[in-house]
Design an enzyme around this catalytic site. Structure first.
Site, PDB file in Angstrom:
ATOM      1  CD  GLU A 123      -2.843  -1.042   0.010  1.00 23.29           C
ATOM      2  OE1 GLU A 123      -3.276   0.234  -0.448  1.00 23.29           O
ATOM      3  OE2 GLU A 123      -3.051  -2.004  -0.575  1.00 23.29           O
ATOM      4  NE  ARG A 161      16.971   8.282 -24.537  1.00 17.78           N
ATOM      5  CZ  ARG A 161      16.686   9.083 -25.610  1.00 17.78           C
ATOM      6  NH1 ARG A 161      16.689  10.508 -25.383  1.00 17.78           N
ATOM      7  NH2 ARG A 161      17.197   8.829 -26.724  1.00 17.78           N
TER       8      ARG A 161
HETATM    9  N1  SAM Z   1      -1.880   2.823  -2.157  1.00 17.60           N
HETATM   10  C1  SAM Z   1      -1.078   3.742  -3.109  1.00 17.60           C
HETATM   11  C2  SAM Z   1      -1.940   4.845  -3.690  1.00 17.60           C
HETATM   12  O1  SAM Z   1      -2.916   4.518  -4.129  1.00 17.60           O
HETATM   13  O2  SAM Z   1      -1.277   5.835  -4.080  1.00 17.60           O
HETATM   14  C3  SAM Z   1      -0.417   3.020  -4.052  1.00 17.60           C
HETATM   15  C4  SAM Z   1       0.656   2.045  -3.909  1.00 17.60           C
HETATM   16  S1  SAM Z   1       1.277   1.183  -5.172  1.00 17.60           S
HETATM   17  C5  SAM Z   1       0.513  -0.543  -5.333  1.00 17.60           C
HETATM   18  C6  SAM Z   1       2.856   0.671  -4.578  1.00 17.60           C
HETATM   19  C7  SAM Z   1       4.028   1.700  -4.879  1.00 17.60           C
HETATM   20  O3  SAM Z   1       4.365   1.552  -6.330  1.00 17.60           O
HETATM   21  C8  SAM Z   1       4.047   2.979  -4.589  1.00 17.60           C
HETATM   22  O4  SAM Z   1       4.553   3.062  -3.089  1.00 17.60           O
HETATM   23  C9  SAM Z   1       4.856   3.588  -5.508  1.00 17.60           C
HETATM   24  O5  SAM Z   1       6.372   3.415  -5.058  1.00 17.60           O
HETATM   25  C10 SAM Z   1       4.870   2.939  -6.741  1.00 17.60           C
HETATM   26  N2  SAM Z   1       4.007   3.588  -7.529  1.00 17.60           N
HETATM   27  C11 SAM Z   1       2.761   3.234  -7.999  1.00 17.60           C
HETATM   28  N3  SAM Z   1       2.176   3.952  -8.929  1.00 17.60           N
HETATM   29  C12 SAM Z   1       3.007   5.047  -9.109  1.00 17.60           C
HETATM   30  C13 SAM Z   1       3.161   5.993 -10.180  1.00 17.60           C
HETATM   31  N4  SAM Z   1       2.108   6.491 -10.860  1.00 17.60           N
HETATM   32  N5  SAM Z   1       4.443   6.934 -10.081  1.00 17.60           N
HETATM   33  C14 SAM Z   1       5.660   6.413  -9.240  1.00 17.60           C
HETATM   34  N6  SAM Z   1       5.309   5.380  -8.445  1.00 17.60           N
HETATM   35  C15 SAM Z   1       4.281   4.746  -8.503  1.00 17.60           C
END
Ligand code: SAM
Length: 243
Positions: A123, A161
């Protein structure tokens, strides 16, 4: 440039370290990679890095302590390798709540010595770790990934890059989309051999050898494509020019 990654899946980064343009640049020492698995910074037999959220709800949350120890180790390693002030290293969390990554940010990063990147899973990360250590949060866009690893690799690739010597032909990055030197427009279409493919010829001007006319054609195609697909970029350009 050096990137240190805090990740539960360090093996994912071999894609960037060993393949393609970024792989060649790594082999030539243009950038280095430090991988830190929070599991290596736990003390229990299960090497626990996550726990249930306070307040209830689904999923698990990454615990602050293993991440905090891993950050300390990454800071110390950077200091040992280059004398970098450990307290001034940017600590960047990949997060949907972060600033949207773009070419301008990539160019800024390309002038820096790198960063420590935190890849969330589950999460997300205990907020107290973010409050204590994270200096900025970066998002790829308005969608949710399963983890920060792919986001970190996208950000890193966009930066690497741009480093001198990474691309075979430095001009190819200069001609890419979003380059401020080309007014931030989209790139023009590209063609290669054969001259006629499936009944479709290459635009004649590209065969003319007339460099000024080719440059003019490319500029016109860039403007037309950007106007059609990304009118917001044209508006931003007009706003900059009227300043
Ligand atoms: N509960 C969080 C929310 O709804 O904002 C999402 C958690 S996601 C399943 C797990 C991890 O994926 C996050 O902690 C982040 O590090 C990464 N992540 C997910 N979406 C991202 C995005 N659009 N940009 C950057 N990192 C992302």
């Amino acid at each position: 440039m050096r990137f240190d990654l805090l990740t539960l899946f360090p093996e994912m980064f071999s894609a960037l370290r060993d393949q393609g343009v970024s792989g060649r640049a790594h082999a030539r020492g243009i950038w280095t990679l430090g991988l830190w698995n929070p599991r290596d910074f736990t003390e229990d037999v299960h090497r626990t890095v996550d726990d249930r959220p306070y307040g209830g709800g689904p999923g698990m949350v990454m615990m602050a302590e293993p991440l905090s120890r891993a950050v300390a180790a990454a800071r110390a390693a950077r200091h040992a390798a280059s004398g970098e002030d450990p307290d001034r290293v940017p600590v960047v969390l990949l997060s949907p709540a972060g600033r949207r990554h773009d070419q301008q940010l990539a160019a800024q990063w390309a002038r820096s010595s790198g960063a420590i990147l935190i890849c969330g899973r589950y999460e997300g990360v205990d907020q107290r770790f973010i409050d204590r250590h994270v200096t900025e949060e970066l998002s790829l866009g308005d969608y949710v990934l399963s983890g920060g690893e792919l986001a970190a690799m996208v950000v890193m690739d966009s930066v690497l890059r741009l480093l001198p010597g990474v691309l075979h032909d430095a001009q190819s990055a200069e001609q890419d989309s979003f380059n401020p030197a080309l007014d931030g427009l989209l790139d023009s279409p590209h063609y290669t051999r054969p001259e006629i493919w499936d009944g479709m010829p290459v635009p004649e001007v590209l065969l003319s050898g007339h460099h000024a006319q080719i440059a003019e054609w490319r500029r016109q195609r860039s403007v037309a494509l950007t106007t059609e697909r990304r009118p917001d970029l044209i508006q931003a350009l007009r706003a900059r020019k009227s300043q």
